[in-house]
Design a protein around this motif. Structure first.
Motif, PDB file in Angstrom:
ATOM      1  N   LEU A   1       0.834  -1.209   0.000  1.00  0.00           N
ATOM      2  CA  LEU A   1       0.000   0.000   0.000  1.00  0.00           C
ATOM      3  C   LEU A   1       0.863   1.252   0.000  1.00  0.00           C
ATOM      4  CD1 LEU A   1      -2.936   1.068   0.172  1.00  0.00           C
ATOM      5  CD2 LEU A   1      -2.675   1.070   2.658  1.00  0.00           C
ATOM      6  N   ALA A   2       1.953   1.243   0.763  1.00  0.00           N
ATOM      7  CA  ALA A   2       2.792   2.438   0.896  1.00  0.00           C
ATOM      8  C   ALA A   2       3.752   2.611  -0.274  1.00  0.00           C
ATOM      9  CB  ALA A   2       3.582   2.361   2.202  1.00  0.00           C
ATOM     10  N   LEU A   3       4.278   1.511  -0.816  1.00  0.00           N
ATOM     11  CA  LEU A   3       5.345   1.606  -1.809  1.00  0.00           C
ATOM     12  C   LEU A   3       4.954   1.085  -3.188  1.00  0.00           C
ATOM     13  CD1 LEU A   3       8.259   0.399   0.499  1.00  0.00           C
ATOM     14  CD2 LEU A   3       7.747   2.748  -0.169  1.00  0.00           C
ATOM     15  N   GLY A   4       3.896   0.300  -3.256  1.00  0.00           N
ATOM     16  CA  GLY A   4       3.467  -0.234  -4.544  1.00  0.00           C
ATOM     17  C   GLY A   4       4.179  -1.497  -4.965  1.00  0.00           C
ATOM     18  N   ALA A   5       5.432  -1.675  -4.498  1.00  0.00           N
ATOM     19  CA  ALA A   5       6.204  -2.871  -4.876  1.00  0.00           C
ATOM     20  C   ALA A   5       7.329  -3.067  -3.878  1.00  0.00           C
ATOM     21  CB  ALA A   5       6.774  -2.731  -6.284  1.00  0.00           C
TER      22      ALA A   5
END
Length: 889
Positions: free
Chosen positions: A331-335
């Motif tokens: 959620l915070a970094l995408g990957a």
């Protein structure tokens, strides 16, 4: 009486725990639902970014230069490189042309397919790129062989070959000094093929070698190698974006028979392949590590708690926290990146510490009076503060990388640091709720101690009577480690973090054997071609530079003389090529007759005196043919197979030779657009490629090369520049994170412990453990690298937890012996063991980067445990920190 903030916080934890206990079923249900939702989110959104370039800040100078080059020449990004090695140059050339033609049929999958050495331009004008002396030598060889090449052009069959050979032997028998070509070489080459056929091994005659001459042994690999460069469509929704393209290339190679059994080896490398196979290696390694880690945690929980109920509750709490943390990460970094994927194992090893300390303190209360509510409240009150302090310290250690330029580690820091708070929340919320709803045994065990086996009196006595000796010994060991520590090395090369057993890495190492195909060249982006040529002159003057390439180097030298020579070659070769196909296809009887005739001719030559080499080669070929076909009529299948082995490569070589005789003047204006676009961008800026003279796998050689080139062109970029500059950035990030981590943890400890002496007691064993860790990296030859550099900041963040637990428990018990008789040392030991087990499991990974991180973390935490359990108590006694050994023990 005034309530201190610490007391107020502990009371708040007790009230929270009491509320959780009363609403236990609701808390468990909500936790399960939240975990299920997080798991679904992860299944749909989890992604791993395998681009190691993205692990460093884009604001760094070398990253800006790299981005500028990628923008000017996007065709060199996300490449899939197909390396084709054949047993001969004929095989690799035919394989490359066939495979390139097949791949170009699927442009949506394979994109741009570039065959640098086999495009039509170079096939037509390739002779112009030979050295003038080499071209004269080739002209002489072809002039002598012209009658025989003409015969083969008209009849490229076994009959035509044996007729040609018969004529050549006849000429040699008349006058050995007037041999039309190197007869011994030809006979030996034919014998090699016949012997291989008899042995059932693959072998095919190389007409390229016969026509142009054998290359030097050191150049043979390059002569037999071709390279295709693809820019495939990448599916970034997949965890392996290049998987479809890679599978497609391999399938095409199989369909075309380009296999090792047929004398051809097709391998894949390049940025796209390296990323995909590295991800496979990381996934496999971390999957095994996570499984082993979880197993070890379960075993240690059962041993430590001696309660299936407590172990199950702690394990469920751990898994829920892990799912929540993973969901937060995406959620915070995408990957995730190739470093941050380690968060799962880190979380397992660290989060379970909270459950162990909370669970053992709860067990103490239950064993004392069997009151579940009171045991939960006491656990929250007594260890809640220490757990909070441990979570904050660990989070600080992880978060210390956030301000640095090492984004890969900063992302791991963000995930793992936040994970510490998630773990803390889960263990003061989910764990007591689970302990409440799970069935409890009636009754209790008197005597306290949480059912733990107390530390042996002999150990207490040893600490009491030998505290100063322990302290002086620790100091001596620390000083010795400090002398060894400066020898610690940092491995700057990210290729050493990849699994060398994967095809892409093994292939890139193979390419590195030659400076011209090594990925360590440097590229300089210049304003225009004139500037590139001027800069090339300066680069070529550097002792560290082997050579340079610009678009201007694609214009051959000495063209007038070379074109005259090629025209002369055309005069005596073109008439032969003009008569193609004039002979009728031979019958099987014709082949048998030709075989019989050549056997007779070989017999005469083998008996010739004064020509030992040719006679020996003729005898060898004669024996090979007899072994293959016997003395009677040759079988049809065997003859056809021999014809294929001897002549399959001939048409392609004759076609190439015929085309090369039509070479034309080459200048910058008539170079192929694709070739020009690879060197000069649309806006006119030009590439200058600089090749190293030394082997850049030696770090000192790499440093010299980069510094030398950058001294002339500061915007130089390329793998070697990235390796050096990235390494410097990572080392700087390490120091920055280390200073931040130690400073903030010191401030935190001072604010909570409120005594300088207590803070020194906590930090002294950690400093010793850090020195010993660095010394161990030297002794065991485990250099620091991009992955394991996290060890030392983590050592302080994680190691401080054990010291905090012991120091705070000492305040509660008022003596060292009192601390050692409680559940706290056991909790410290089992917490450390679970952490060690988790990190040791990472060391099992086949991925060298994650394995080195796991190994060094294991060594680090093991040393920290020893220093905490031996050195810290000794320091506490020696310092007289209101601790005395129980005189009655």
């Amino acid at each position: 009486m005034t309530t201190t903030p610490a007391q107020a916080y502990r009371q708040a934890l007790v009230r929270w725990t009491d509320g959780v206990r009363r609403l236990a079923w609701l808390v468990v249900a909500a936790s399960v639902l939240l975990s299920a939702a997080a798991a679904v989110y992860l299944a749909e959104n989890i992604r791993i970014n395998t681009d190691t370039g993205d692990m460093l800040s884009p604001d760094l100078a070398f990253r800006r230069h790299s981005a500028e080059l990628d923008k000017a020449f996007p065709q060199f990004s996300d490449n899939l490189i197909v390396v084709i090695d054949g047993d001969s140059p004929d095989l690799s050339d035919d394989a490359a042309r066939a495979l390139a033609e097949r791949l170009r049929r699927q442009p949506k999958l394979f994109g741009r397919v570039d065959d640098p050495a086999g495009n039509d331009f170079l096939r037509r004008n390739g002779l112009l790129y030979l050295e003038l002396d080499d071209l004269y030598e080739l002209s002489d060889r072809l002039a002598e062989a012209q009658p025989f090449l003409g015969a083969l052009w008209r009849d490229p069959s076994l009959v035509g070959l044996f007729r040609m050979l018969d004529l050549a032997i006849d000429e040699f028998l008349k006058d050995p000094a007037e041999a039309p070509f190197e007869l011994m070489t030809v006979l030996d080459a034919l014998a090699d093929v016949a012997e291989a056929q008899k042995a059932g091994k693959f072998s095919q005659l190389s007409w390229q070698t016969l026509m142009t001459g054998a290359v030097a042994p050191e150049d043979e690999v390059l002569a037999n190698r071709r390279i295709l460069v693809l820019q495939p469509a990448l599916d970034f929704k997949s965890l392996q974006p290049a998987a479809k393209a890679m599978a497609g290339v391999r399938a095409a190679a199989r369909d075309l028979g380009l296999t090792r059994e047929n004398g051809v080896l097709v391998r894949l490398t390049g940025s796209a392949a390296l990323a995909d196979e590295e991800l496979q290696s990381v996934e496999k390694g971390m999957g095994v590590a996570a499984g082993v880690s979880l197993f070890l945690v379960v075993v240690l929980l059962l041993i430590g708690f001696r309660s299936l109920r407590l172990a199950a509750a702690a394990l469920v709490t751990l898994l829920m926290g892990l799912i929540w943390t993973a969901a937060f990460a995406i959620l915070a970094l995408g990957a995730l990146n190739l470093i941050s994927v380690a968060f799962a194992v880190l979380f397992i090893g660290l989060s379970v510490d909270f459950g162990i300390h909370y669970g053992l303190r709860y067990k103490e209360g239950m064993d004392r009076d069997g009151d579940h509510a009171r045991a939960l409240s006491e656990a929250a009150k007594q260890v809640g503060g220490a757990l909070t302090l441990c979570a904050l310290s660990a989070a600080i250690a992880f978060y210390s990388f956030l301000p640095t330029d090492y984004l890969g580690l900063a992302e791991l820091g963000l995930i793992a640091g936040t994970g510490m708070f998630i773990a803390f929340f889960a263990n003061i919320t989910v764990l007591p709720a689970l302990l409440t709803v799970m069935p409890r045994k009636r009754g209790f065990r008197k005597g306290g101690g949480g059912g733990m086996i107390p530390v042996k009196p002999v150990f207490q006595s040893f600490i009491r009577f030998n505290s100063r000796a322990v302290c002086w010994s620790a100091l001596a060991v620390g000083v010795a480690a400090a002398f060894v520590a400066p020898k610690a090395m940092f491995d700057f090369d990210p290729l050493n973090l990849k699994d060398p057993k994967t095809e892409s890495v093994a292939t890139i190492f193979d390419l590195m054997e030659n400076n011209r195909t090594s990925p360590y060249s440097i590229t300089v982006l210049t304003p225009n071609l004139d500037a590139a040529q001027a800069l090339a002159g300066k680069m070529n003057a550097l002792s560290e530079v082997d050579g340079t390439t610009t678009l201007a180097d694609y214009v051959p030298a000495d063209q007038p003389e070379k074109l005259d020579l090629i025209a002369t070659m055309g005069l005596f070769l073109m008439p032969s090529f003009a008569a193609a196909g004039t002979d009728a296809p031979p019958s099987m009887e014709d082949r048998r007759a030709a075989l019989g005739q050549i056997r007779g001719r070989l017999g005469k030559l083998s008996a010739l005196q004064g020509a030992a080499g040719e006679a020996q080669a003729a005898g060898r070929l004669s024996r090979a043919l007899v072994a293959l076909f016997g003395d009677g009529p040759a079988n049809e299948a065997g003859l056809k197979e021999l014809e294929t082995r001897l002549l399959a490569a001939l048409p392609g070589r004759l076609d190439a030779l015929n085309l090369s005789l039509t070479a034309e003047q080459v200048d910058l204006n008539n170079l192929p657009p694709d070739m020009a676009a690879n060197q000069v961008a649309a806006d006119g800026r030009a590439r200058l490629e600089v090749f190293p003279k030394e082997d850049l796998r030696d770090h000192e050689a790499l440093t010299r090369f980069v510094q030398s080139v950058k001294g002339v062109a500061d915007n130089a970029i390329g793998s070697s520049v990235v390796i050096l500059e990235a390494g410097n950035a990572v080392v700087a990030a390490f120091w920055q994170a280390g200073i931040i981590s130690v400073t903030l943890i010191s401030v935190l400890l001072m604010a909570v412990l409120k005594r300088w002496l207590d803070m020194v007691l906590v930090f002294a064993p950690l400093t010793l453990a850090a020195l010993l860790t660095v010394a161990a990296s030297v002794i065991f030859d485990i250099p620091f690298n991009f992955a394991n550099i996290i060890v030392l900041p983590l050592l302080f963040g994680l190691g401080v937890a054990s010291g905090i637990h012991l120091v705070l428990r000492q305040r509660e018990e008022n003596s060292v012996s009192g601390v050692l008789e409680t559940s706290t040392p056991r909790a410290v030991v089992f917490s450390a063991l679970t952490t060690i087990g988790s990190f040791a499991s990472i060391a099992l990974s086949s991925h060298p980067g994650t394995a080195s991180m796991g190994l060094l973390l294991t060594i680090s935490i093991t040393l920290t445990l020893g220093c905490t359990l031996v050195v810290l108590p000794a320091l506490m006694v020696a310092a007289g920190n209101r601790m005395t050994v129980n005189q009655r023990e």
